[in-house]
Design an enzyme around this catalytic site. Structure first.
Site: not given
Length: 641
Positions: A19, A128, A130, A346
């Site tokens: 990312e 990431d 999420d 994270y």
């Protein structure tokens, strides 16, 4: 098992996309043991690293590059709908088509992904872990398949930029989750349509009425509406209204004290306070005339103060904001940098409980040589004081709590300070919090003495610390040193002189007069708590919403001790929407329902198109309501401005 390949012929090429450029660089470094070769990509911001490796039993060349966040954005497909005066804002809620496109400033980033995808047979998506990252993963995959239709896709799930995490991710590759991605698309489209429609309505109506509005740094007067920022502003305004509505009341309380052995002990009245002066005065006179206090009870019992739960995003923001007085958005920026540099896991997570297989030994081993905290690690690892943290009840199923992943050297500390002088404090907070969670509670003997004076009872309370335990790392440090700063928790001694049941003494009494005070303006910690409990935003976005309301939009400002007060424009907008009969536009209920439905889409319990229709219909009704009462908006805001 994944490992760096030995010498020999290399077959297929596998594209890897992270990312952020820093994540691509760090994972390439740890997987290649620092031997990855680097070259420039099509985008000057996104380099490409290559190194041999073994993935799923295949010896391959890993090609590692990155994007810079989202590769695509939602926008109105027709240029007519993108022009402010092109259409009635109502159309943006019903008739305007939207498209997800790569914006001009991301074209080179997309071209870089496409170029590398052409020569690869598969892509591993290191976005990431999420929902937002899942959505970006599908944007990256779309770019890859423009260039290479048959490219296979795998998702790497990781929480730290360490060799162990990277190896585990490659061992457990999964398919990208389309439901989570569609949930983000649904929210992004709703936010675009609602934000554009109501922002244009606000701004154009107030401009037509000639209301004087603040001008931003680009010379524009935009009165923005955001589905999350308005409820965030609503919390701030509601607290101001609570303060304005407060009517102060006088009260009276009997204060009792006694000096013995060089110590003055304060006894609290069991009635607390009274709002009847005559009654309070009469009771005070009775006590004064009695001129004698009788000890009726002395008791002591063990009390414990428990360590904090493992650290999630909201708790990190609250605790650091409370102590360091830096904004939640700044905290997250520093935490992101620490993560990208491999120092912490994270930092965007709702989870406050470690998984059963968490490597406590390895994490503690990393911290053993820390010049300040090493003594405490030694105590946990060899002194028998380690306690597996039980944790809380929150689990986002994506990431563990935040924890330190490697020890910073003196040189790395200097680099942190050069980036941000608060970065070492945030890093050390994460270290100290983790060590505290692995500790036993503090233990104290809590004593109380109850006395009777003319039928009125009073109580004194004392505390004697017996075992400091986690407070030695989370507080100011052990009494014998080293001293630690800042302090995140403490429990001070307040010992009482010896009193015996039945004994009598002459107390010092006075009648204290005071007045009730209104509540304080909300602090950023208060606001984060309200946003969390009402589902306004996510752990990844809440700090940004606060910053938009306070900084970018100018709807609130900081006053006093880090408190938030609405500006005239901020309060006027909330009041106007309230008067127009659409209070749920600034109350948290509407956005909370939307977030709940986004969550339902992410878990495949709701069709995203059905969710869109439902919420757009609700917002269309609200729009029609405010459009018919435009004068209420302009008159209300005009009266404040």
């Amino acid at each position: 098992m994944q490992r760096q390949s030995a010498r020999g012929a290399i077959g297929a090429r596998v594209l890897n996309v992270a990312e952020k450029p820093s994540v691509a660089k760090e994972i390439s470094r740890v997987l290649s043991n620092g031997r990855a070769s680097a070259r420039e990509g099509t985008s000057r911001y996104n380099k490409v690293w290559e190194f041999p490796y073994e993935v799923r039993g295949r010896r391959v060349t890993m090609v590692f590059t990155s994007v810079t966040g989202h590769l695509s954005n939602f926008e109105f497909a027709d240029d007519r709908h993108r022009r402010w005066n092109g259409v009635d804002p109502r159309e943006l809620l019903v008739n305007a088509a939207v498209a997800k496109r790569v914006p001009e400033d991301k074209r080179q980033v997309a071209d870089n992904v496409k170029r590398e995808a052409r020569g690869c047979d598969s892509v591993i998506l290191w976005l990431d872990c999420d929902r937002e990252g899942e959505n970006i993963a599908f944007e990256v995959l779309a770019a890859c398949r423009e260039a290479n239709r048959g490219i296979a896709a795998f998702r790497a799930r990781f929480s730290a930029l360490s060799r162990g995490d990277a190896d585990r991710a490659l061992t457990n590759l999964v398919e990208p989750n389309q439901h989570e991605s569609k949930a983000v698309d649904m929210r992004m489209e709703l936010d675009l349509r609602l934000g554009a429609a109501f922002t244009r309505f606000n701004t154009l109506a107030l401009q037509r009425a000639g209301v004087g509005l603040p001008v931003d740094d680009k010379g524009k007067s935009i009165v923005s509406y955001g589905p999350c920022q308005f409820p965030t502003l609503g919390f701030i305004v509601q607290r101001k209204w609570d303060i304005d509505a407060h009517v102060s009341e006088d009260f009276w309380a009997i204060k009792c004290s006694h000096s013995r052995e060089g110590t003055t002990t304060q006894f609290e009245w069991s009635r607390g306070r009274l709002f009847d002066r005559a009654f309070a005065s009469a009771l005070h006179d009775l006590c004064v005339r009695a001129n004698s206090a009788t000890v009726i009870d002395v008791d002591g019992q063990e009390s414990k103060r428990w360590p904090p739960h493992p650290l999630n995003t909201i708790e990190m923001q609250k605790r650091l904001n409370r102590v360091l007085r830096i904004s939640p958005e700044q905290i997250m920026k520093i935490a992101e940098d620490l993560y990208n540099d491999g120092f912490i896991s994270y930092p965007r997570t709702e989870t406050d409980k470690f998984p059963n297989d968490f490597d406590y030994d390895g994490t503690l081993r990393e911290m053993h040589q820390h010049p300040q905290f090493g003594f405490y690690v030694e105590r946990l690892t060899t002194g028998g004081q380690f306690r597996r943290p039980p944790g809380g009840t929150k689990d986002d199923k994506a990431h563990p709590p935040i924890y330190p992943t490697k020890l910073a050297t003196d040189a790395q500390y200097a680099q942190m300070r050069n980036k941000n002088h608060n970065a070492p404090k945030v890093y050390e907070f994460v270290c100290r919090h983790f060590l505290a969670t692995c500790s036993y509670p503090a233990v104290a003997l809590k004593t109380h003495v109850d006395v009777d004076i003319a039928g009125e009872t009073f109580r004194a309370t004392g505390v004697m610390i017996r075992e400091r335990n986690y407070l030695d790392i989370y507080g100011p440090g052990p009494p014998e040193g080293p001293r630690l700063a800042p302090t995140y928790d403490n429990w001070g001694n307040s010992t009482l002189p010896v009193y015996t049941p039945g004994e009598q003494f002459v107390p010092t009494l006075n009648l204290h007069e005071g007045s009730t005070r209104p509540p304080d303006y909300l602090s950023e910690v208060d606001l984060l708590s309200l946003m969390e409990s009402h589902m306004i935003g996510t752990d990844a976005t809440q700090a940004q919403h606060i910053e938009k309301v306070v900084g970018e939009r100018g709807y609130a400002r900081k006053v006093g001790d880090n408190r938030l007060m609405p500006t005239e424009l901020g309060e006027a907008l909330v009041l106007a929407y309230d008067r127009m009969g659409v209070a749920d536009m600034w109350l948290p209920t509407k956005r909370a329902k939307m977030e709940a439905d986004v969550d339902a889409v992410a878990h495949n319990r709701m069709d995203p198109n059905a969710g869109l229709r439902l919420h757009l219909q609700t917002m269309l009704q609200a729009y029609d309501r405010v459009a018919t009462d435009e004068n209420m908006l302009t008159n209300t805001v005009g009266s404040y401005m």
